[in-house]
Motif scaffolding. Sequence first.
Motif, PDB file in Angstrom:
ATOM      1  N   ILE A 119       3.931  -1.926 -25.839  1.00 26.10           N
ATOM      2  CA  ILE A 119       3.905  -1.355 -24.496  1.00 26.10           C
ATOM      3  C   ILE A 119       5.330  -1.083 -24.025  1.00 26.10           C
ATOM      4  N   ARG A 120       5.502   0.073 -23.416  1.00 26.75           N
ATOM      5  CA  ARG A 120       6.808   0.478 -22.889  1.00 26.75           C
ATOM      6  C   ARG A 120       6.676   0.724 -21.389  1.00 26.75           C
ATOM      7  N   ILE A 121       7.516   0.056 -20.609  1.00 27.49           N
ATOM      8  CA  ILE A 121       7.540   0.277 -19.168  1.00 27.49           C
ATOM      9  C   ILE A 121       8.479   1.435 -18.879  1.00 27.49           C
ATOM     10  N   LYS A 122       7.903   2.556 -18.470  1.00 29.32           N
ATOM     11  CA  LYS A 122       8.699   3.742 -18.174  1.00 29.32           C
ATOM     12  C   LYS A 122       9.267   3.693 -16.743  1.00 29.32           C
ATOM     13  N   ARG A 123       8.409   3.246 -15.807  1.00 30.38           N
ATOM     14  CA  ARG A 123       8.843   3.101 -14.412  1.00 30.38           C
ATOM     15  C   ARG A 123       8.216   1.859 -13.807  1.00 30.38           C
ATOM     16  N   TRP A 124       9.003   1.200 -12.970  1.00 34.19           N
ATOM     17  CA  TRP A 124       8.565  -0.004 -12.250  1.00 34.19           C
ATOM     18  C   TRP A 124       9.491  -0.075 -11.043  1.00 34.19           C
ATOM     19  N   ASP A 125       9.251   0.814 -10.083  1.00 36.92           N
ATOM     20  CA  ASP A 125      10.213   0.944  -8.997  1.00 36.92           C
ATOM     21  C   ASP A 125       9.532   1.273  -7.671  1.00 36.92           C
ATOM     22  N   SER A 126      10.298   1.143  -6.609  1.00 36.79           N
ATOM     23  CA  SER A 126       9.817   1.417  -5.258  1.00 36.79           C
ATOM     24  C   SER A 126      10.884   2.237  -4.545  1.00 36.79           C
ATOM     25  N   LYS A 127      10.521   3.471  -4.137  1.00 34.84           N
ATOM     26  CA  LYS A 127      11.500   4.369  -3.539  1.00 34.84           C
ATOM     27  C   LYS A 127      11.114   4.757  -2.112  1.00 34.84           C
ATOM     28  N   TYR A 128      12.114   4.808  -1.258  1.00 30.82           N
ATOM     29  CA  TYR A 128      11.913   5.156   0.152  1.00 30.82           C
ATOM     30  C   TYR A 128      12.111   6.654   0.322  1.00 30.82           C
ATOM     31  N   VAL A 129      11.089   7.340   0.865  1.00 25.36           N
ATOM     32  CA  VAL A 129      11.168   8.780   1.078  1.00 25.36           C
ATOM     33  C   VAL A 129      10.554   9.129   2.438  1.00 25.36           C
ATOM     34  N   VAL A 130      11.368   9.547   3.375  1.00 29.95           N
ATOM     35  CA  VAL A 130      10.924  10.023   4.691  1.00 29.95           C
ATOM     36  C   VAL A 130       9.883   9.100   5.341  1.00 29.95           C
ATOM     37  N   LEU A 131      10.323   7.946   5.779  1.00 28.13           N
ATOM     38  CA  LEU A 131       9.501   6.978   6.501  1.00 28.13           C
ATOM     39  C   LEU A 131       8.330   6.414   5.692  1.00 28.13           C
ATOM     40  N   LYS A 132       8.386   6.523   4.384  1.00 24.67           N
ATOM     41  CA  LYS A 132       7.364   5.870   3.571  1.00 24.67           C
ATOM     42  C   LYS A 132       7.975   5.426   2.254  1.00 24.67           C
ATOM     43  N   THR A 133       7.392   4.393   1.694  1.00 28.69           N
ATOM     44  CA  THR A 133       7.852   3.871   0.416  1.00 28.69           C
ATOM     45  C   THR A 133       6.767   4.089  -0.634  1.00 28.69           C
ATOM     46  N   ILE A 134       7.160   4.609  -1.791  1.00 31.39           N
ATOM     47  CA  ILE A 134       6.222   4.849  -2.883  1.00 31.39           C
ATOM     48  C   ILE A 134       6.570   3.910  -4.038  1.00 31.39           C
ATOM     49  N   THR A 135       5.650   3.027  -4.357  1.00 24.71           N
ATOM     50  CA  THR A 135       5.826   2.103  -5.471  1.00 24.71           C
ATOM     51  C   THR A 135       5.103   2.687  -6.692  1.00 24.71           C
ATOM     52  N   THR A 136       5.809   2.749  -7.815  1.00 32.55           N
ATOM     53  CA  THR A 136       5.272   3.403  -9.013  1.00 32.55           C
ATOM     54  C   THR A 136       5.338   2.492 -10.230  1.00 32.55           C
ATOM     55  N   VAL A 137       4.260   2.488 -10.994  1.00 28.70           N
ATOM     56  CA  VAL A 137       4.223   1.812 -12.292  1.00 28.70           C
ATOM     57  C   VAL A 137       3.787   2.848 -13.323  1.00 28.70           C
ATOM     58  N   GLU A 138       4.598   3.041 -14.357  1.00 29.47           N
ATOM     59  CA  GLU A 138       4.286   3.989 -15.438  1.00 29.47           C
ATOM     60  C   GLU A 138       4.428   3.264 -16.772  1.00 29.47           C
ATOM     61  N   LEU A 139       3.390   3.356 -17.607  1.00 29.74           N
ATOM     62  CA  LEU A 139       3.331   2.567 -18.835  1.00 29.74           C
ATOM     63  C   LEU A 139       2.835   3.387 -20.023  1.00 29.74           C
ATOM     64  N   ASP A 140       3.427   3.128 -21.183  1.00 26.20           N
ATOM     65  CA  ASP A 140       2.948   3.683 -22.450  1.00 26.20           C
ATOM     66  C   ASP A 140       2.390   2.552 -23.299  1.00 26.20           C
ATOM     67  N   TYR A 141       1.183   2.749 -23.853  1.00 26.11           N
ATOM     68  CA  TYR A 141       0.543   1.756 -24.714  1.00 26.11           C
ATOM     69  C   TYR A 141       0.354   2.356 -26.107  1.00 26.11           C
ATOM     70  N   SER A 142       0.570   1.560 -27.132  1.00 21.87           N
ATOM     71  CA  SER A 142       0.321   2.009 -28.499  1.00 21.87           C
ATOM     72  C   SER A 142      -0.169   0.818 -29.329  1.00 21.87           C
ATOM     73  N   LEU A 143      -1.327   0.997 -29.969  1.00 22.71           N
ATOM     74  CA  LEU A 143      -1.907  -0.049 -30.808  1.00 22.71           C
ATOM     75  C   LEU A 143      -1.786   0.384 -32.265  1.00 22.71           C
ATOM     76  N   LYS A 144      -1.158  -0.469 -33.079  1.00 21.97           N
ATOM     77  CA  LYS A 144      -0.964  -0.141 -34.495  1.00 21.97           C
ATOM     78  C   LYS A 144      -1.613  -1.197 -35.387  1.00 21.97           C
ATOM     79  N   SER A 145      -2.036  -0.753 -36.541  1.00 23.14           N
ATOM     80  CA  SER A 145      -2.679  -1.649 -37.498  1.00 23.14           C
ATOM     81  C   SER A 145      -1.684  -2.674 -38.023  1.00 23.14           C
ATOM     82  N   GLY A 146      -2.112  -3.935 -38.083  1.00 18.09           N
ATOM     83  CA  GLY A 146      -1.265  -4.984 -38.640  1.00 18.09           C
ATOM     84  C   GLY A 146      -1.323  -4.999 -40.158  1.00 18.09           C
ATOM     85  N   THR A 147      -2.154  -4.126 -40.719  1.00 21.95           N
ATOM     86  CA  THR A 147      -2.303  -4.051 -42.184  1.00 21.95           C
ATOM     87  C   THR A 147      -1.606  -2.838 -42.772  1.00 21.95           C
TER      88      THR A 147
END
Length: 226
Positions: A119-147
Amino acid sequence: MKLVQSAIRAAFTAVIVSALAACAPMNQGPHADYSAFRAASPHSILVVPVINESVDVDAPDFFLSTIARPIAERGYYVFPVNLTKKVMSDDGLSDANMVHGSDPTALGKMFGADAIMYIRIKRWDSKYVVLKTITTVELDYSLKSGTTGEELWKSHQVLKYSPQAQSTGFLVGDLISAAITAAVEKAKPDYIPLARQANLRAVDLQGTGLPAGPYDKAYGTDTAAY
Protein backbone atom coordinates in the motif's frame (compact mmCIF):
# COMPACT_ATOMS: atom_id res chain seq x y z
CA MET A 1 -14.93 24.09 24.87
CA LYS A 2 -12.52 21.48 23.56
CA LEU A 3 -14.96 18.72 24.50
CA VAL A 4 -17.77 20.43 22.58
CA GLN A 5 -15.56 20.93 19.55
CA SER A 6 -14.52 17.26 19.65
CA ALA A 7 -18.15 16.17 19.81
CA ILE A 8 -19.05 18.40 16.86
CA ARG A 9 -16.15 17.05 14.81
CA ALA A 10 -17.10 13.47 15.63
CA ALA A 11 -20.68 14.09 14.55
CA PHE A 12 -19.66 15.65 11.24
CA THR A 13 -17.18 12.82 10.61
CA ALA A 14 -19.87 10.21 11.19
CA VAL A 15 -22.23 12.03 8.82
CA ILE A 16 -19.71 12.31 5.99
CA VAL A 17 -18.62 8.68 6.27
CA SER A 18 -22.25 7.57 6.16
CA ALA A 19 -22.85 9.82 3.16
CA LEU A 20 -19.87 8.37 1.34
CA ALA A 21 -21.12 4.87 2.00
CA ALA A 22 -24.57 5.81 0.72
CA CYS A 23 -23.23 7.49 -2.41
CA ALA A 24 -20.94 4.60 -3.33
CA PRO A 25 -22.82 1.31 -2.93
CA MET A 26 -20.67 -1.75 -2.36
CA ASN A 27 -22.47 -3.60 -5.17
CA GLN A 28 -21.44 -1.34 -8.04
CA GLY A 29 -18.28 -0.97 -10.06
CA PRO A 30 -16.61 -2.07 -13.30
CA HIS A 31 -15.65 -5.74 -13.31
CA ALA A 32 -11.90 -6.37 -12.93
CA ASP A 33 -9.97 -9.34 -14.35
CA TYR A 34 -9.71 -11.90 -11.55
CA SER A 35 -8.15 -14.73 -13.55
CA ALA A 36 -4.73 -14.43 -11.86
CA PHE A 37 -6.35 -14.03 -8.45
CA ARG A 38 -8.53 -17.10 -8.90
CA ALA A 39 -5.58 -19.14 -10.11
CA ALA A 40 -3.49 -18.17 -7.09
CA SER A 41 -6.40 -18.65 -4.64
CA PRO A 42 -4.66 -16.93 -1.68
CA HIS A 43 -5.69 -17.93 1.84
CA SER A 44 -3.33 -15.70 3.82
CA ILE A 45 -2.30 -12.08 3.23
CA LEU A 46 0.77 -10.30 4.57
CA VAL A 47 0.41 -6.50 4.83
CA VAL A 48 3.86 -4.94 4.64
CA PRO A 49 4.85 -1.45 5.86
CA VAL A 50 3.31 1.25 3.66
CA ILE A 51 5.20 3.77 1.57
CA ASN A 52 4.36 7.30 2.68
CA GLU A 53 4.38 10.02 0.02
CA SER A 54 2.42 12.44 2.19
CA VAL A 55 3.86 15.15 4.43
CA ASP A 56 2.46 13.53 7.59
CA VAL A 57 5.15 11.33 9.15
CA ASP A 58 2.59 9.59 11.37
CA ALA A 59 0.36 8.55 8.47
CA PRO A 60 1.77 4.99 8.02
CA ASP A 61 1.23 3.99 11.65
CA PHE A 62 -2.28 5.44 11.73
CA PHE A 63 -3.17 3.76 8.45
CA LEU A 64 -1.84 0.34 9.44
CA SER A 65 -4.28 0.33 12.36
CA THR A 66 -7.18 0.36 9.87
CA ILE A 67 -6.28 -2.21 7.22
CA ALA A 68 -6.27 -5.68 8.82
CA ARG A 69 -9.94 -5.86 9.81
CA PRO A 70 -11.60 -5.27 6.41
CA ILE A 71 -9.32 -7.83 4.74
CA ALA A 72 -10.00 -10.38 7.49
CA GLU A 73 -13.73 -9.75 7.16
CA ARG A 74 -13.47 -10.71 3.49
CA GLY A 75 -12.38 -14.16 4.67
CA TYR A 76 -8.58 -14.10 4.67
CA TYR A 77 -6.03 -14.74 7.37
CA VAL A 78 -4.12 -11.47 7.89
CA PHE A 79 -0.74 -11.60 9.59
CA PRO A 80 -0.65 -9.23 12.61
CA VAL A 81 0.58 -5.98 11.08
CA ASN A 82 2.56 -4.70 14.08
CA LEU A 83 4.30 -8.05 14.59
CA THR A 84 5.05 -8.21 10.87
CA LYS A 85 6.60 -4.76 10.98
CA LYS A 86 8.78 -5.70 13.97
CA VAL A 87 9.98 -8.94 12.39
CA MET A 88 10.92 -7.12 9.19
CA SER A 89 12.72 -4.42 11.15
CA ASP A 90 14.69 -7.06 13.07
CA ASP A 91 15.67 -8.59 9.72
CA GLY A 92 16.93 -5.28 8.35
CA LEU A 93 13.78 -4.42 6.41
CA SER A 94 12.74 -1.35 8.39
CA ASP A 95 12.50 0.90 5.33
CA ALA A 96 9.16 0.63 3.50
CA ASN A 97 10.72 1.47 0.12
CA MET A 98 13.19 -1.36 0.59
CA VAL A 99 10.38 -3.77 1.46
CA HIS A 100 8.33 -2.75 -1.58
CA GLY A 101 11.39 -3.13 -3.78
CA SER A 102 12.21 -6.62 -2.52
CA ASP A 103 11.08 -9.89 -4.12
CA PRO A 104 7.51 -10.77 -3.04
CA THR A 105 8.41 -14.46 -3.15
CA ALA A 106 11.13 -13.89 -0.53
CA LEU A 107 8.56 -12.32 1.79
CA GLY A 108 6.18 -15.16 1.02
CA LYS A 109 8.78 -17.71 2.09
CA MET A 110 9.80 -15.70 5.16
CA PHE A 111 6.28 -15.59 6.57
CA GLY A 112 4.60 -18.47 4.76
CA ALA A 113 2.20 -15.98 3.16
CA ASP A 114 0.18 -16.75 0.04
CA ALA A 115 -0.02 -13.08 -0.97
CA ILE A 116 1.62 -9.78 -0.09
CA MET A 117 -0.36 -6.53 0.22
CA TYR A 118 1.55 -3.39 -0.76
CA ILE A 119 0.00 0.00 0.00
CA ARG A 120 1.21 3.47 -0.92
CA ILE A 121 -0.12 6.61 0.75
CA LYS A 122 -0.33 9.21 -1.99
CA ARG A 123 -2.09 11.90 0.08
CA TRP A 124 -2.90 12.29 3.76
CA ASP A 125 -3.44 15.98 4.24
CA SER A 126 -5.84 18.74 5.25
CA LYS A 127 -5.91 22.00 3.29
CA TYR A 128 -7.67 25.28 4.03
CA VAL A 129 -9.45 26.82 1.02
CA VAL A 130 -11.80 29.83 1.28
CA LEU A 131 -13.37 29.33 4.72
CA LYS A 132 -13.38 25.55 4.50
CA THR A 133 -10.93 22.75 5.12
CA ILE A 134 -10.71 19.70 2.86
CA THR A 135 -9.15 16.58 4.35
CA THR A 136 -7.97 14.06 1.75
CA VAL A 137 -6.80 10.45 1.88
CA GLU A 138 -5.48 8.88 -1.35
CA LEU A 139 -4.21 5.30 -1.42
CA ASP A 140 -2.81 2.75 -3.88
CA TYR A 141 -3.24 -0.97 -3.10
CA SER A 142 -1.46 -3.85 -4.82
CA LEU A 143 -1.69 -7.55 -3.94
CA LYS A 144 1.06 -9.82 -5.25
CA SER A 145 1.52 -13.56 -5.12
CA GLY A 146 3.91 -14.79 -2.44
CA THR A 147 4.76 -17.71 -4.73
CA THR A 148 5.25 -16.16 -8.18
CA GLY A 149 5.41 -12.41 -7.47
CA GLU A 150 2.62 -11.78 -10.00
CA GLU A 151 0.18 -8.95 -9.28
CA LEU A 152 -3.17 -10.47 -8.39
CA TRP A 153 -5.26 -7.38 -7.61
CA LYS A 154 -5.00 -3.60 -7.31
CA SER A 155 -7.10 -0.63 -6.28
CA HIS A 156 -6.86 3.15 -6.11
CA GLN A 157 -8.98 5.13 -3.65
CA VAL A 158 -9.41 8.86 -3.02
CA LEU A 159 -11.73 10.16 -0.29
CA LYS A 160 -12.32 13.73 0.82
CA TYR A 161 -14.04 15.26 3.83
CA SER A 162 -15.02 18.88 4.38
CA PRO A 163 -16.97 19.68 7.60
CA GLN A 164 -19.95 21.97 7.13
CA ALA A 165 -20.90 24.48 9.81
CA GLN A 166 -24.58 24.66 10.78
CA SER A 167 -26.39 27.63 9.28
CA THR A 168 -27.53 30.32 11.74
CA GLY A 169 -29.55 32.30 9.21
CA PHE A 170 -27.24 35.32 9.60
CA LEU A 171 -24.46 35.94 7.08
CA VAL A 172 -21.85 37.18 9.56
CA GLY A 173 -22.65 34.40 12.03
CA ASP A 174 -22.45 31.78 9.29
CA LEU A 175 -19.09 33.10 8.09
CA ILE A 176 -17.69 33.04 11.62
CA SER A 177 -19.07 29.54 12.21
CA ALA A 178 -17.60 28.30 8.93
CA ALA A 179 -14.20 29.79 9.78
CA ILE A 180 -14.18 28.19 13.23
CA THR A 181 -15.26 24.79 11.87
CA ALA A 182 -12.58 24.92 9.17
CA ALA A 183 -9.93 25.96 11.68
CA VAL A 184 -10.78 23.09 14.02
CA GLU A 185 -10.56 20.54 11.18
CA LYS A 186 -7.27 22.03 9.93
CA ALA A 187 -5.75 21.99 13.42
CA LYS A 188 -6.54 18.34 14.11
CA PRO A 189 -7.98 16.43 11.15
CA ASP A 190 -9.29 12.93 11.81
CA TYR A 191 -8.00 10.73 8.98
CA ILE A 192 -9.03 7.39 10.46
CA PRO A 193 -12.70 7.40 9.29
CA LEU A 194 -11.58 8.29 5.76
CA ALA A 195 -8.92 5.55 5.77
CA ARG A 196 -11.45 2.99 6.99
CA GLN A 197 -13.92 3.99 4.28
CA ALA A 198 -11.19 3.82 1.62
CA ASN A 199 -10.26 0.32 2.77
CA LEU A 200 -13.91 -0.74 2.73
CA ARG A 201 -14.41 0.56 -0.80
CA ALA A 202 -11.18 -1.09 -1.95
CA VAL A 203 -11.89 -4.59 -0.65
CA ASP A 204 -15.71 -4.75 -0.65
CA LEU A 205 -16.85 -3.09 -3.86
CA GLN A 206 -18.33 -5.72 -6.16
CA GLY A 207 -16.49 -6.03 -9.45
CA THR A 208 -13.27 -4.42 -8.19
CA GLY A 209 -12.85 -5.54 -4.57
CA LEU A 210 -11.41 -8.76 -3.17
CA PRO A 211 -13.42 -11.93 -3.84
CA ALA A 212 -14.54 -13.74 -0.70
CA GLY A 213 -11.70 -15.62 0.95
CA PRO A 214 -11.69 -19.21 2.25
CA TYR A 215 -12.94 -18.17 5.69
CA ASP A 216 -16.07 -16.50 4.28
CA LYS A 217 -19.24 -18.45 3.58
CA ALA A 218 -19.41 -16.90 0.08
CA TYR A 219 -16.03 -18.41 -0.88
CA GLY A 220 -16.14 -19.85 -4.38
CA THR A 221 -19.73 -18.78 -5.01
CA ASP A 222 -19.27 -15.08 -5.78
CA THR A 223 -17.78 -15.37 -9.27
CA ALA A 224 -20.66 -13.40 -10.78
CA ALA A 225 -19.91 -10.40 -8.55
CA TYR A 226 -16.11 -10.73 -8.61
